[in-house]
Design an enzyme around this catalytic site. Structure first.
Site, PDB file in Angstrom:
ATOM      1  N   CYS A  39       0.806  -1.228   0.000  1.00 48.40           N
ATOM      2  CA  CYS A  39       0.000   0.000   0.000  1.00 48.40           C
ATOM      3  C   CYS A  39       0.833   1.271   0.000  1.00 48.40           C
ATOM      4  O   CYS A  39       0.327   2.345  -0.329  1.00 48.40           O
ATOM      5  CB  CYS A  39      -0.937   0.000   1.197  1.00 48.40           C
ATOM      6  SG  CYS A  39      -1.865  -1.519   1.296  1.00 48.40           S
ATOM      7  N   HIS A  53      -3.908   6.707   2.617  1.00 44.70           N
ATOM      8  CA  HIS A  53      -4.191   5.398   2.045  1.00 44.70           C
ATOM      9  C   HIS A  53      -5.599   4.994   2.465  1.00 44.70           C
ATOM     10  O   HIS A  53      -5.946   5.066   3.642  1.00 44.70           O
ATOM     11  CB  HIS A  53      -3.150   4.386   2.535  1.00 44.70           C
ATOM     12  CG  HIS A  53      -3.496   2.983   2.177  1.00 44.70           C
ATOM     13  ND1 HIS A  53      -3.901   2.632   0.907  1.00 44.70           N
ATOM     14  CD2 HIS A  53      -3.518   1.843   2.914  1.00 44.70           C
ATOM     15  CE1 HIS A  53      -4.154   1.337   0.887  1.00 44.70           C
ATOM     16  NE2 HIS A  53      -3.934   0.842   2.084  1.00 44.70           N
ATOM     17  N   ASN A  83     -10.096  -0.901  -0.407  1.00 46.05           N
ATOM     18  CA  ASN A  83      -8.641  -0.740  -0.333  1.00 46.05           C
ATOM     19  C   ASN A  83      -8.027  -1.241  -1.638  1.00 46.05           C
ATOM     20  O   ASN A  83      -8.067  -2.436  -1.930  1.00 46.05           O
ATOM     21  CB  ASN A  83      -8.123  -1.551   0.867  1.00 46.05           C
ATOM     22  CG  ASN A  83      -6.612  -1.488   1.029  1.00 46.05           C
ATOM     23  OD1 ASN A  83      -5.907  -0.993   0.155  1.00 46.05           O
ATOM     24  ND2 ASN A  83      -6.125  -1.999   2.139  1.00 46.05           N
TER      25      ASN A  83
HETATM   26  N1  ACO Z   1     -18.270 -10.192   8.320  1.00 46.02           N
HETATM   27  C1  ACO Z   1     -18.753 -10.590   9.518  1.00 46.02           C
HETATM   28  N2  ACO Z   1     -17.968 -10.939  10.541  1.00 46.02           N
HETATM   29  C2  ACO Z   1     -16.646 -10.898  10.359  1.00 46.02           C
HETATM   30  C3  ACO Z   1     -16.068 -10.491   9.140  1.00 46.02           C
HETATM   31  C4  ACO Z   1     -16.938 -10.143   8.096  1.00 46.02           C
HETATM   32  N3  ACO Z   1     -16.503  -9.722   6.886  1.00 46.02           N
HETATM   33  N4  ACO Z   1     -14.724 -10.537   9.249  1.00 46.02           N
HETATM   34  C5  ACO Z   1     -14.447 -10.935  10.497  1.00 46.02           C
HETATM   35  N5  ACO Z   1     -15.606 -11.162  11.160  1.00 46.02           N
HETATM   36  C6  ACO Z   1     -15.797 -11.609  12.529  1.00 46.02           C
HETATM   37  C7  ACO Z   1     -14.617 -12.356  13.049  1.00 46.02           C
HETATM   38  O1  ACO Z   1     -14.689 -13.708  12.684  1.00 46.02           O
HETATM   39  C8  ACO Z   1     -14.758 -12.151  14.520  1.00 46.02           C
HETATM   40  O2  ACO Z   1     -15.737 -13.059  14.996  1.00 46.02           O
HETATM   41  P1  ACO Z   1     -15.531 -13.808  16.410  1.00 46.02           P
HETATM   42  O3  ACO Z   1     -15.489 -12.693  17.418  1.00 46.02           O
HETATM   43  O4  ACO Z   1     -16.750 -14.677  16.472  1.00 46.02           O
HETATM   44  O5  ACO Z   1     -14.231 -14.527  16.278  1.00 46.02           O
HETATM   45  C9  ACO Z   1     -15.372 -10.759  14.645  1.00 46.02           C
HETATM   46  O6  ACO Z   1     -15.921 -10.458  13.358  1.00 46.02           O
HETATM   47  C10 ACO Z   1     -14.371  -9.681  15.008  1.00 46.02           C
HETATM   48  O7  ACO Z   1     -13.257  -9.831  14.152  1.00 46.02           O
HETATM   49  P2  ACO Z   1     -12.076  -8.814  14.214  1.00 46.02           P
HETATM   50  O8  ACO Z   1     -11.029  -9.186  13.197  1.00 46.02           O
HETATM   51  O9  ACO Z   1     -11.650  -8.623  15.632  1.00 46.02           O
HETATM   52  O10 ACO Z   1     -12.811  -7.512  13.724  1.00 46.02           O
HETATM   53  P3  ACO Z   1     -12.323  -6.037  13.820  1.00 46.02           P
HETATM   54  O11 ACO Z   1     -13.313  -5.228  14.518  1.00 46.02           O
HETATM   55  O12 ACO Z   1     -10.874  -5.936  14.229  1.00 46.02           O
HETATM   56  O13 ACO Z   1     -12.375  -5.578  12.281  1.00 46.02           O
HETATM   57  C11 ACO Z   1     -10.986  -5.330  10.372  1.00 46.02           C
HETATM   58  C12 ACO Z   1     -11.664  -6.300  11.313  1.00 46.02           C
HETATM   59  C13 ACO Z   1     -12.044  -4.490   9.686  1.00 46.02           C
HETATM   60  C14 ACO Z   1     -10.212  -6.116   9.298  1.00 46.02           C
HETATM   61  C15 ACO Z   1     -10.029  -4.429  11.181  1.00 46.02           C
HETATM   62  O14 ACO Z   1      -9.216  -5.190  12.019  1.00 46.02           O
HETATM   63  C16 ACO Z   1      -9.177  -3.608  10.305  1.00 46.02           C
HETATM   64  O15 ACO Z   1      -9.644  -2.763   9.572  1.00 46.02           O
HETATM   65  N6  ACO Z   1      -7.838  -3.791  10.367  1.00 46.02           N
HETATM   66  C17 ACO Z   1      -6.929  -3.068   9.551  1.00 46.02           C
HETATM   67  C18 ACO Z   1      -6.873  -3.727   8.269  1.00 46.02           C
HETATM   68  C19 ACO Z   1      -6.315  -2.838   7.235  1.00 46.02           C
HETATM   69  O16 ACO Z   1      -6.655  -1.695   7.147  1.00 46.02           O
HETATM   70  N7  ACO Z   1      -5.468  -3.407   6.460  1.00 46.02           N
HETATM   71  C20 ACO Z   1      -4.960  -2.769   5.384  1.00 46.02           C
HETATM   72  C21 ACO Z   1      -3.760  -1.931   5.722  1.00 46.02           C
HETATM   73  S1  ACO Z   1      -2.408  -2.395   4.811  1.00 46.02           S
HETATM   74  C22 ACO Z   1      -2.931  -2.711   3.326  1.00 46.02           C
HETATM   75  O17 ACO Z   1      -3.723  -1.967   2.826  1.00 46.02           O
HETATM   76  C23 ACO Z   1      -2.453  -3.906   2.592  1.00 46.02           C
END
Ligand code: ACO
Length: 330
Positions: free
Chosen positions: A116, A255, A286
């Site tokens: 990214c 980003h 993204n």
């Molecule tokens: N739909 C429904 N539920 C989901 C989904 C989905 N798409 N994805 C995960 N879950 C569930 C998980 O299984 C978990 O369930 P559980 O509690 O029963 O185990 C629950 O939701 C919470 O999961 P988390 O991963 O803790 O969710 P979080 O609130 O952290 O959000 C997210 C996840 C959106 C990916 C967040 O962590 C995030 O945005 N992280 C940064 C990611 C990012 O921006 N990456 C890119 C930067 S670098 C690049 O661009 C390559």
């Protein structure tokens, strides 16, 4: 007149594939919902490339728009820097297909792989080459076909990504356009965001297919925390290196990974900054290396960036890698 050569962006372009995939469409594929995706990320839809549509095709379309806006032809271009983590092939470099398509007969070119942060890495390389006097005109592209490296059975990653491209023409200038650049990497967190079977470490095998190693792997929570701190520091440093304060910044283009990351970053950088952030992640998700030039080009096309505006860009991605830059839109 100092005689010093500066680099300036003189035209931007972008391209997105025609096919729109909404969160509702996503919920047909994996166990998710529009409510979950939009409240956690701000993403409502993304674009998906047609089956035969290549990363190079998207980059070429964005490049043509940037060239038209800058008033340059292929003959004018000395170098093509193509930022991508989803290039057509490991080699030849995707930049070579662009060179051929746009008739950049005199240009050299190569791909930069920095996920990214790739566009800002390429911007830095182009700026350095222009400021040193080695070249006068560069084409910088960020383009991704992330749909081809997305695990469509993994709801924790597939809802995040999209396809697209953005491009910039940089030219030698007697006025400073690129006011600062800043880059960094930290390999100690390499494992939280990776595409494990994209190189020679895990050549394609039954195991790589079984374990889905040819797709993006990410620890979302860890990425989130490090992303906020890193982007805040990179933004502060880029603004300081430009000799400016945040009051001087008319537009911030982060980003476009996640609305909550962007809001947390803007809040920590100062009051009122969020109102100056340009966002399109709700429509494109993204798009990794394409995300900043796609947003920048769109902002220019919509008149959100005007002559004399100072634009702050900041990115974070796999590596871990990050970058910041401030440019004046001349
Ligand atoms: N739909 C429904 N539920 C989901 C989904 C989905 N798409 N994805 C995960 N879950 C569930 C998980 O299984 C978990 O369930 P559980 O509690 O029963 O185990 C629950 O939701 C919470 O999961 P988390 O991963 O803790 O969710 P979080 O609130 O952290 O959000 C997210 C996840 C959106 C990916 C967040 O962590 C995030 O945005 N992280 C940064 C990611 C990012 O921006 N990456 C890119 C930067 S670098 C690049 O661009 C390559």
């Amino acid at each position: 007149m100092s005689g010093r050569i500066y680099a300036a962006i003189t035209g931007m372009g972008h391209y997105t594939p025609a096919r729109v995939m909404t969160n509702e469409d996503m919920a047909q594929l994996v166990d998710t919902s529009d409510e979950w995706i939009s409240s956690r990320t701000g993403i409502r839809q993304r674009r998906i490339a047609a089956p035969g549509e290549k990363t190079s095709d998207m980059g070429i379309a964005a490049a043509r728009m940037a060239m038209a806006n800058a008033g340059v032809t292929g003959e004018d271009i000395d170098a093509i820097y193509f930022a991508t983590c989803s290039g057509d092939m490991l080699f030849p470099a995707t930049a070579c297909f662009v060179q051929q398509a746009i008739g950049a007969r005199r240009a050299y070119g190569f791909d930069l792989s920095s996920a990214c942060a790739g566009f800002l890495m390429a911007l830095e390389v182009a700026t350095g080459a222009i400021e040193s006097g080695r070249i006068r005109t560069a084409l910088v592209i960020g383009a991704e076909k992330l749909s081809a490296i997305t695990d469509w059975t993994d709801r924790s990653t597939c809802v995040l990504f999209g396809d697209g491209a953005g491009a910039a023409i940089l030219r030698a200038s007697d006025r400073p356009g690129v006011l600062s650049t800043l880059l960094g990497v930290d390999g100690s967190h390499a494992d939280i965001l990776s595409l494990p079977a994209s190189g020679t470490l895990h050549p394609a095998s039954e195991r790589t297919l079984r374990e889905h190693l040819q797709y993006v792997h990410m620890s979302g929570g860890e990425t989130f925390k490090i992303a906020v701190n890193t982007m805040v520091n990179a933004a502060r440093e880029a603004v300081a290196r430009a000799g400016l304060t945040f009051d001087d910044i008319q537009c911030m283009i982060p980003h476009q990974a996640n609305m909550r990351i962007v809001e947390a970053v803007a809040k920590r950088l100062g009051p009122g900054l969020m109102e100056r952030v340009y966002l399109n992640l709700d429509r494109y998700g993204n798009t990794s290396a394409a995300s900043i030039p796609l947003a920048f080009s769109e902002a220019v096309s919509l008149g959100k960036v005007k002559s004399g505006d100072k634009v702050l860009m900041v990115a974070f991605g796999g590596g871990l890698s990050w970058g910041g830059a401030v440019v004046e839109w001349l």
